[in-house]
Design a protein around this motif. Structure first.
Motif, PDB file in Angstrom:
ATOM      1  N   ARG A 247       2.273   1.889  -3.440  1.00 15.17           N
ATOM      2  CA  ARG A 247       1.232   2.410  -4.341  1.00 15.17           C
ATOM      3  C   ARG A 247       0.940   3.877  -4.056  1.00 15.17           C
ATOM      4  O   ARG A 247       0.847   4.699  -4.977  1.00 15.17           O
ATOM      5  CB  ARG A 247      -0.031   1.567  -4.161  1.00 15.17           C
ATOM      6  CG  ARG A 247      -1.173   1.911  -5.105  1.00 15.17           C
ATOM      7  CD  ARG A 247      -2.287   0.903  -4.879  1.00 15.17           C
ATOM      8  NE  ARG A 247      -3.524   1.276  -5.533  1.00 15.17           N
ATOM      9  CZ  ARG A 247      -4.663   0.608  -5.390  1.00 15.17           C
ATOM     10  NH1 ARG A 247      -4.696  -0.475  -4.620  1.00 15.17           N
ATOM     11  NH2 ARG A 247      -5.761   1.003  -6.004  1.00 15.17           N
ATOM     12  N   VAL A 248       0.805   4.213  -2.790  1.00 15.85           N
ATOM     13  CA  VAL A 248       0.524   5.593  -2.409  1.00 15.85           C
ATOM     14  C   VAL A 248       1.672   6.513  -2.820  1.00 15.85           C
ATOM     15  O   VAL A 248       1.450   7.590  -3.377  1.00 15.85           O
ATOM     16  CB  VAL A 248       0.277   5.701  -0.882  1.00 15.85           C
ATOM     17  CG1 VAL A 248       0.230   7.163  -0.448  1.00 15.85           C
ATOM     18  CG2 VAL A 248      -1.023   5.006  -0.511  1.00 15.85           C
TER      19      VAL A 248
ATOM     20  N   GLU B 161     -10.204   3.994   1.737  1.00 18.79           N
ATOM     21  CA  GLU B 161      -9.964   4.277   3.154  1.00 18.79           C
ATOM     22  C   GLU B 161      -9.743   3.009   3.985  1.00 18.79           C
ATOM     23  O   GLU B 161      -9.037   3.025   4.976  1.00 18.79           O
ATOM     24  CB  GLU B 161     -11.148   5.060   3.730  1.00 18.79           C
ATOM     25  CG  GLU B 161     -11.190   6.520   3.306  1.00 18.79           C
ATOM     26  CD  GLU B 161     -10.015   7.308   3.878  1.00 18.79           C
ATOM     27  OE1 GLU B 161      -9.875   7.363   5.104  1.00 18.79           O
ATOM     28  OE2 GLU B 161      -9.237   7.857   3.079  1.00 18.79           O
TER      29      GLU B 161
ATOM     30  N   LEU C  76      -5.835   5.680  -6.212  1.00 19.98           N
ATOM     31  CA  LEU C  76      -5.497   5.693  -4.786  1.00 19.98           C
ATOM     32  C   LEU C  76      -6.256   4.596  -4.044  1.00 19.98           C
ATOM     33  O   LEU C  76      -7.427   4.354  -4.331  1.00 19.98           O
ATOM     34  CB  LEU C  76      -5.866   7.049  -4.165  1.00 19.98           C
ATOM     35  CG  LEU C  76      -4.819   8.144  -4.108  1.00 19.98           C
ATOM     36  CD1 LEU C  76      -5.436   9.419  -3.550  1.00 19.98           C
ATOM     37  CD2 LEU C  76      -3.621   7.732  -3.267  1.00 19.98           C
TER      38      LEU C  76
ATOM     39  N   MET D 232      -6.133   2.188   3.718  1.00 25.02           N
ATOM     40  CA  MET D 232      -5.300   3.233   4.314  1.00 25.02           C
ATOM     41  C   MET D 232      -5.474   3.330   5.824  1.00 25.02           C
ATOM     42  O   MET D 232      -4.612   3.827   6.535  1.00 25.02           O
ATOM     43  CB  MET D 232      -5.641   4.590   3.688  1.00 25.02           C
ATOM     44  CG  MET D 232      -5.517   4.620   2.169  1.00 25.02           C
ATOM     45  SD  MET D 232      -3.816   4.621   1.634  1.00 25.02           S
ATOM     46  CE  MET D 232      -3.527   6.373   1.518  1.00 25.02           C
TER      47      MET D 232
ATOM     48  N   LYS E 239      -9.645  10.979  -1.083  1.00 25.84           N
ATOM     49  CA  LYS E 239      -9.883  10.645  -2.487  1.00 25.84           C
ATOM     50  C   LYS E 239     -11.193  11.218  -2.996  1.00 25.84           C
ATOM     51  O   LYS E 239     -11.279  11.677  -4.149  1.00 25.84           O
ATOM     52  CB  LYS E 239      -9.867   9.117  -2.653  1.00 25.84           C
ATOM     53  CG  LYS E 239     -10.003   8.657  -4.102  1.00 25.84           C
ATOM     54  CD  LYS E 239      -9.883   7.141  -4.178  1.00 25.84           C
ATOM     55  CE  LYS E 239     -10.055   6.630  -5.603  1.00 25.84           C
ATOM     56  NZ  LYS E 239      -9.926   5.160  -5.686  1.00 25.84           N
TER      57      LYS E 239
ATOM     58  N   THR F  64      -1.570  16.541  -1.110  1.00 23.43           N
ATOM     59  CA  THR F  64      -0.334  15.774  -0.899  1.00 23.43           C
ATOM     60  C   THR F  64       0.187  15.966   0.516  1.00 23.43           C
ATOM     61  O   THR F  64       0.607  15.009   1.177  1.00 23.43           O
ATOM     62  CB  THR F  64       0.738  16.191  -1.918  1.00 23.43           C
ATOM     63  OG1 THR F  64       0.208  16.057  -3.234  1.00 23.43           O
ATOM     64  CG2 THR F  64       1.965  15.314  -1.783  1.00 23.43           C
TER      65      THR F  64
ATOM     66  N   VAL G 189       0.837  -1.200   0.000  1.00 21.44           N
ATOM     67  CA  VAL G 189       0.000   0.000   0.000  1.00 21.44           C
ATOM     68  C   VAL G 189       0.873   1.252   0.000  1.00 21.44           C
ATOM     69  O   VAL G 189       0.608   2.216  -0.728  1.00 21.44           O
ATOM     70  CB  VAL G 189      -0.948   0.009   1.227  1.00 21.44           C
ATOM     71  CG1 VAL G 189      -1.763   1.292   1.260  1.00 21.44           C
ATOM     72  CG2 VAL G 189      -1.869  -1.202   1.197  1.00 21.44           C
ATOM     73  N   MET G 190       1.955   1.232   0.795  1.00 21.34           N
ATOM     74  CA  MET G 190       2.865   2.372   0.842  1.00 21.34           C
ATOM     75  C   MET G 190       3.483   2.642  -0.522  1.00 21.34           C
ATOM     76  O   MET G 190       3.584   3.799  -0.969  1.00 21.34           O
ATOM     77  CB  MET G 190       3.961   2.110   1.876  1.00 21.34           C
ATOM     78  CG  MET G 190       5.045   3.196   1.917  1.00 21.34           C
ATOM     79  SD  MET G 190       4.423   4.814   2.418  1.00 21.34           S
ATOM     80  CE  MET G 190       4.376   4.597   4.205  1.00 21.34           C
TER      81      MET G 190
ATOM     82  N   MET H   1      -1.937  13.892   2.818  1.00 21.21           N
ATOM     83  CA  MET H   1      -1.597  12.464   2.780  1.00 21.21           C
ATOM     84  C   MET H   1      -0.339  12.183   3.597  1.00 21.21           C
ATOM     85  O   MET H   1      -0.263  11.170   4.307  1.00 21.21           O
ATOM     86  CB  MET H   1      -1.398  12.012   1.329  1.00 21.21           C
ATOM     87  CG  MET H   1      -2.694  11.771   0.578  1.00 21.21           C
ATOM     88  SD  MET H   1      -2.445  10.876  -0.978  1.00 21.21           S
ATOM     89  CE  MET H   1      -1.770  12.170  -2.014  1.00 21.21           C
TER      90      MET H   1
ATOM     91  N   MET I  42       1.498   9.555  -5.330  1.00 21.26           N
ATOM     92  CA  MET I  42       1.877  10.854  -4.787  1.00 21.26           C
ATOM     93  C   MET I  42       2.968  11.496  -5.654  1.00 21.26           C
ATOM     94  O   MET I  42       2.931  12.698  -5.938  1.00 21.26           O
ATOM     95  CB  MET I  42       2.373  10.682  -3.349  1.00 21.26           C
ATOM     96  CG  MET I  42       2.547  11.975  -2.575  1.00 21.26           C
ATOM     97  SD  MET I  42       3.298  11.662  -0.938  1.00 21.26           S
ATOM     98  CE  MET I  42       2.139  10.508  -0.221  1.00 21.26           C
TER      99      MET I  42
ATOM    100  N   TYR J  84      -0.471   9.724   6.891  1.00 27.23           N
ATOM    101  CA  TYR J  84       0.077   8.376   6.783  1.00 27.23           C
ATOM    102  C   TYR J  84       1.580   8.256   7.007  1.00 27.23           C
ATOM    103  O   TYR J  84       2.114   7.157   6.979  1.00 27.23           O
ATOM    104  CB  TYR J  84      -0.268   7.796   5.393  1.00 27.23           C
ATOM    105  CG  TYR J  84      -1.750   7.793   5.127  1.00 27.23           C
ATOM    106  CD1 TYR J  84      -2.622   7.070   5.941  1.00 27.23           C
ATOM    107  CD2 TYR J  84      -2.290   8.545   4.093  1.00 27.23           C
ATOM    108  CE1 TYR J  84      -3.988   7.091   5.717  1.00 27.23           C
ATOM    109  CE2 TYR J  84      -3.651   8.567   3.858  1.00 27.23           C
ATOM    110  CZ  TYR J  84      -4.496   7.839   4.671  1.00 27.23           C
ATOM    111  OH  TYR J  84      -5.845   7.853   4.448  1.00 27.23           O
TER     112      TYR J  84
END
Length: 395
Positions: free
Chosen positions: A203-204, A383, A380, A386, A272, A315, A200-201, A318, A208, A322
């Motif tokens: 991908r984010v 939730e 993205l 995330m 999102k 950004t 997930v990190m 985010m 980003m 996170y």
């Protein structure tokens, strides 16, 4: 941290000064070109060094912010911006001002990876805090677009740099006197946030990074190019340069308010759900702007700048949501380095590209950039994925 505390006030002023000084050249190069006997399109490449350092310098600034401490880096920021602005005012040719602008860009790179993490590290409603900070930053652009043009025409282009330079030096003294020093550098603090799963990190961070590039291209082209865009395409409505400056001030001032609204929404709804429509709506407005002139262009410019500025907080939001505070400066620095590293080339080529293709074509290109950004944001994670990153109660 209260919005009325000396720390918050000076950090928000710092954002305004950062954006004010980084775009002064773009809004006064018409005046400078007249004094030096050249075309404004010849001066745009000499802005490359400032914007390149503004982005790439963020990597070093972010690392130093996390390891040295953010307080000392903000003192260096204010002092460095003030001194470099005064150096720019002493320049007498294109190469001198290019070198001096590059020096200023290095100091300007400090604010975003250091000032914003310092501001939000104890914020309860980080979305609104980022929104207020964004409003301050974009009001800096509004002042540069309106007031700096007037100052340059009335008192000489040098004063357009001297005045904000002196303000920065005053802020440096105020920061030392009023803002308490940190007990320890962020990198030495205990971790308070659970890491996102690696997949997930990745991908984010990829999304980003990509949106940082597309968003920075759109942001830098519009903030640096709107002056010449209006000068060229509202001739049928406005002839007086002072009126053009006022139009720019109105556009940027109104657009800045979008960040307060977006900040409030970020505190209440999934990122999102807000981010996707804001970026998507940029596409038709850039396409419309490419086809209209005079007052219709002025109204359209207000619309697309509302959306461009409205997209800015996401950004940072985010990263706050996170990324643990121990490494936010480094992550922010990496994001800015990639985004502004690419967009600095675009801005440096602004004059030649407009001369070759014209503003209508360039506005269509911005519509394409916005669409690519929309496609990336649509990917993205939701939730549920995330939400695994949760913030522990502050100690």
């Amino acid at each position: 941290m209260s919005h009325s505390s000396p720390t918050a006030i000076l950090l928000n002023i710092g954002h305004a000064m950062d954006h004010w000084l980084i775009v002064v050249f773009a809004y006064t190069w018409g005046v400078i070109a007249g004094v030096w006997g050249v075309e404004w399109t010849e001066l745009t490449p000499f802005n490359y060094g400032a914007l390149f350092m503004f982005g790439m310098g963020s990597i070093v600034s972010g690392r130093l912010g996390d390891h040295w401490g953010r307080w000392i880096m903000m003192v260096i920021f204010f002092a460095g911006m003030g001194v470099s602005a005064l150096v720019i005012a002493l320049c007498s040719n294109k190469w001198q001002i290019g070198i001096a602008l590059t020096l200023m860009g290095a100091f300007a790179s400090i604010y975003h990876p250091v000032g914003i993490p310092m501001l939000v590290q104890k914020a309860k409603n980080f979305g609104f805090t980022i929104g207020v900070n964004g409003l301050a930053g974009n009001m800096g652009i509004a002042i540069a677009a309106g007031v700096s043009v007037y100052i340059a025409q009335r008192f000489g282009w040098q004063m357009a740099f001297v005045i904000p330079g002196i303000i920065c030096l005053i802020c440096a003294v105020a920061f030392v006197a009023l803002v308490p020093r940190e007990e320890e550098a962020p990198a030495k603090r205990k971790q308070k946030m659970i890491d996102l799963p690696p997949a997930v990190m990745a991908r984010v961070f990829a999304i980003m990074t990509f949106t940082a590039v597309t968003g920075s291209i759109v942001f830098n082209f519009t903030t640096n190019g709107n002056g010449e865009l209006l000068r060229e395409r509202v001739k049928g409505a406005v002839q007086d340069p002072a009126e053009l400056a006022m139009m720019l001030f109105v556009i940027f001032s109104l657009a800045s308010l979008a960040q307060l609204v977006v900040g409030k929404l970020i505190d209440r709804y999934p990122l999102k759900n807000i981010y996707v429509p804001i970026v998507l709506l940029q596409v038709p407005l850039f396409l419309i702007a490419s086809q209209v002139t005079d007052w219709a262009l002025f109204i359209t410019a207000i619309g697309f700048m509302l959306l461009v500025f409205g997209a800015i907080p996401f950004t940072d939001a985010m990263i706050v949501k996170y990324i643990d505070d121990r490494m936010r400066s480094r992550v922010t620095g990496a994001r800015l380095a990639i985004g502004f590293g690419v967009s600095s080339v675009v801005v440096a080529l602004l004059g030649p590209m407009v001369k070759e293709a014209g503003f209508p074509v360039m506005l269509m290109v911005l519509a394409g950039c916005a669409f690519l950004g929309f496609c990336a944001i649509s990917m993205l994670p939701g939730e549920r994925d995330m939400s695994r990153a949760t913030l522990k109660p502050a100690e």
